[in-house]
Write a protein that holds these residues in place. Structure first.
Motif, short mmCIF file in Angstrom:
data_model
loop_
_atom_site.label_atom_id
_atom_site.label_comp_id
_atom_site.label_asym_id
_atom_site.label_seq_id
_atom_site.Cartn_x
_atom_site.Cartn_y
_atom_site.Cartn_z
N ILE A 116 -51.18 -81.57 12.67
CA ILE A 116 -50.66 -81.74 14.18
C ILE A 116 -51.00 -80.41 14.72
CG2 ILE A 116 -49.04 -83.65 13.72
CD1 ILE A 116 -46.88 -81.40 13.62
N GLY A 117 -51.52 -79.51 14.26
CA GLY A 117 -51.80 -78.14 15.05
C GLY A 117 -50.61 -77.01 14.85
N GLU A 118 -49.75 -77.15 14.08
CA GLU A 118 -48.71 -76.13 13.71
C GLU A 118 -49.32 -75.17 13.28
OE1 GLU A 118 -45.30 -77.95 12.36
OE2 GLU A 118 -44.62 -78.62 14.29
N GLN A 119 -50.54 -75.42 12.29
CA GLN A 119 -50.91 -74.44 11.24
C GLN A 119 -52.38 -74.32 11.60
OE1 GLN A 119 -48.85 -74.95 7.24
NE2 GLN A 119 -51.05 -74.88 6.48
N GLU A 120 -53.03 -73.29 11.55
CA GLU A 120 -54.43 -73.22 11.95
C GLU A 120 -55.37 -73.50 10.75
OE1 GLU A 120 -55.90 -70.43 14.49
OE2 GLU A 120 -53.97 -70.60 15.77
N GLU A 121 -54.90 -73.38 9.57
CA GLU A 121 -55.49 -73.52 8.43
C GLU A 121 -54.68 -73.62 7.08
OE1 GLU A 121 -55.99 -68.83 6.72
OE2 GLU A 121 -57.12 -69.38 8.79
N ILE A 122 -55.21 -74.20 6.14
CA ILE A 122 -54.70 -74.59 4.77
C ILE A 122 -54.69 -73.32 4.04
CG2 ILE A 122 -54.71 -75.67 2.62
CD1 ILE A 122 -54.05 -77.64 5.05
N ILE A 123 -53.46 -72.67 3.81
CA ILE A 123 -53.48 -71.16 3.23
C ILE A 123 -53.16 -71.36 1.62
CG2 ILE A 123 -52.11 -69.00 2.94
CD1 ILE A 123 -51.43 -69.69 5.83
N ASP A 124 -52.07 -72.09 1.30
CA ASP A 124 -51.87 -72.30 -0.14
C ASP A 124 -52.40 -73.74 -0.68
OD1 ASP A 124 -50.88 -69.65 -0.39
OD2 ASP A 124 -48.96 -70.35 0.60
N TRP A 125 -53.40 -73.60 -1.71
CA TRP A 125 -53.65 -74.75 -2.38
C TRP A 125 -54.10 -74.52 -3.71
CZ3 TRP A 125 -58.97 -75.06 -3.70
CH2 TRP A 125 -59.69 -74.28 -3.26
N LEU A 126 -54.09 -75.52 -4.54
CA LEU A 126 -54.29 -75.31 -5.91
C LEU A 126 -55.42 -76.35 -6.31
CD1 LEU A 126 -50.75 -76.40 -7.22
CD2 LEU A 126 -51.50 -74.06 -6.83
N THR A 127 -56.60 -75.50 -7.32
CA THR A 127 -57.37 -76.31 -8.22
C THR A 127 -56.78 -77.37 -8.96
OG1 THR A 127 -57.32 -74.83 -9.77
CG2 THR A 127 -58.72 -74.26 -7.84
N ARG A 128 -57.53 -78.39 -9.49
CA ARG A 128 -56.92 -79.35 -10.45
C ARG A 128 -56.55 -78.65 -11.77
NH1 ARG A 128 -56.06 -84.79 -11.05
NH2 ARG A 128 -55.91 -85.13 -13.01
N GLN A 129 -57.20 -77.68 -12.04
CA GLN A 129 -56.60 -76.84 -13.12
C GLN A 129 -55.16 -76.41 -12.94
OE1 GLN A 129 -59.64 -76.33 -12.04
NE2 GLN A 129 -60.93 -77.19 -13.60
N GLU A 130 -54.92 -75.67 -11.95
CA GLU A 130 -53.61 -75.27 -11.47
C GLU A 130 -52.43 -76.31 -11.46
OE1 GLU A 130 -54.94 -71.19 -9.03
OE2 GLU A 130 -55.19 -73.00 -8.23
N TYR A 131 -52.96 -77.52 -10.68
CA TYR A 131 -52.24 -78.50 -10.62
C TYR A 131 -51.75 -79.14 -11.98
CZ TYR A 131 -50.58 -83.24 -8.94
OH TYR A 131 -49.99 -84.16 -8.80
N ASP A 132 -52.53 -79.21 -12.73
CA ASP A 132 -52.41 -79.73 -14.04
C ASP A 132 -51.26 -79.02 -14.72
OD1 ASP A 132 -54.28 -82.06 -13.79
OD2 ASP A 132 -55.83 -80.72 -14.76
N PHE A 133 -51.11 -77.58 -14.59
CA PHE A 133 -50.01 -76.91 -15.24
C PHE A 133 -48.67 -76.98 -14.62
CE2 PHE A 133 -53.82 -74.40 -16.67
CZ PHE A 133 -53.44 -74.32 -18.06
N LEU A 134 -48.75 -77.73 -13.46
CA LEU A 134 -47.34 -77.83 -12.74
C LEU A 134 -46.41 -79.05 -13.63
CD1 LEU A 134 -48.05 -78.20 -8.97
CD2 LEU A 134 -47.38 -76.36 -10.30
N SER A 135 -45.02 -78.87 -13.46
CA SER A 135 -44.18 -79.86 -14.05
C SER A 135 -44.37 -81.05 -13.20
CB SER A 135 -42.66 -79.51 -13.90
OG SER A 135 -42.39 -79.40 -12.61
N GLU A 136 -43.84 -82.20 -13.91
CA GLU A 136 -43.94 -83.50 -12.95
C GLU A 136 -43.31 -83.59 -11.86
OE1 GLU A 136 -46.17 -86.14 -13.64
OE2 GLU A 136 -46.83 -84.84 -15.07
N GLU A 137 -42.15 -82.77 -11.83
CA GLU A 137 -41.27 -82.41 -10.50
C GLU A 137 -41.96 -81.74 -9.28
OE1 GLU A 137 -38.10 -83.28 -8.09
OE2 GLU A 137 -38.58 -84.23 -10.21
#
Length: 56
Positions: free
Chosen positions: A23-44
């Motif tokens: 919606i234009g409130e943020q000009e870019e995606i700053i924080d994102w995770l790779t698949r490997q980083e995502y896999d280390f997160l808890s289910e919550e």
């Protein structure tokens, strides 16, 4: 924008960041995770992220 052009970026992004980006409130995606980083997160923690592809 060219049709069927591959996305430059892809990864797991916080849901609220995607909404703000779209919606234009943020000009870019700053924080994102790779698949490997995502896999280390808890289910919550994984509930806050969604796979997203984008171009800036």
């Amino acid at each position: 924008m060219k049709k069927d052009r591959p996305f430059r970026y892809h990864g797991y992004v916080l849901k609220y960041s995607i909404a703000a980006y779209e919606i234009g409130e943020q000009e870019e995606i700053i924080d994102w995770l790779t698949r490997q980083e995502y896999d280390f997160l808890s289910e919550e923690e994984k509930k806050d992220y969604v796979y997203f592809e984008w171009n800036e």
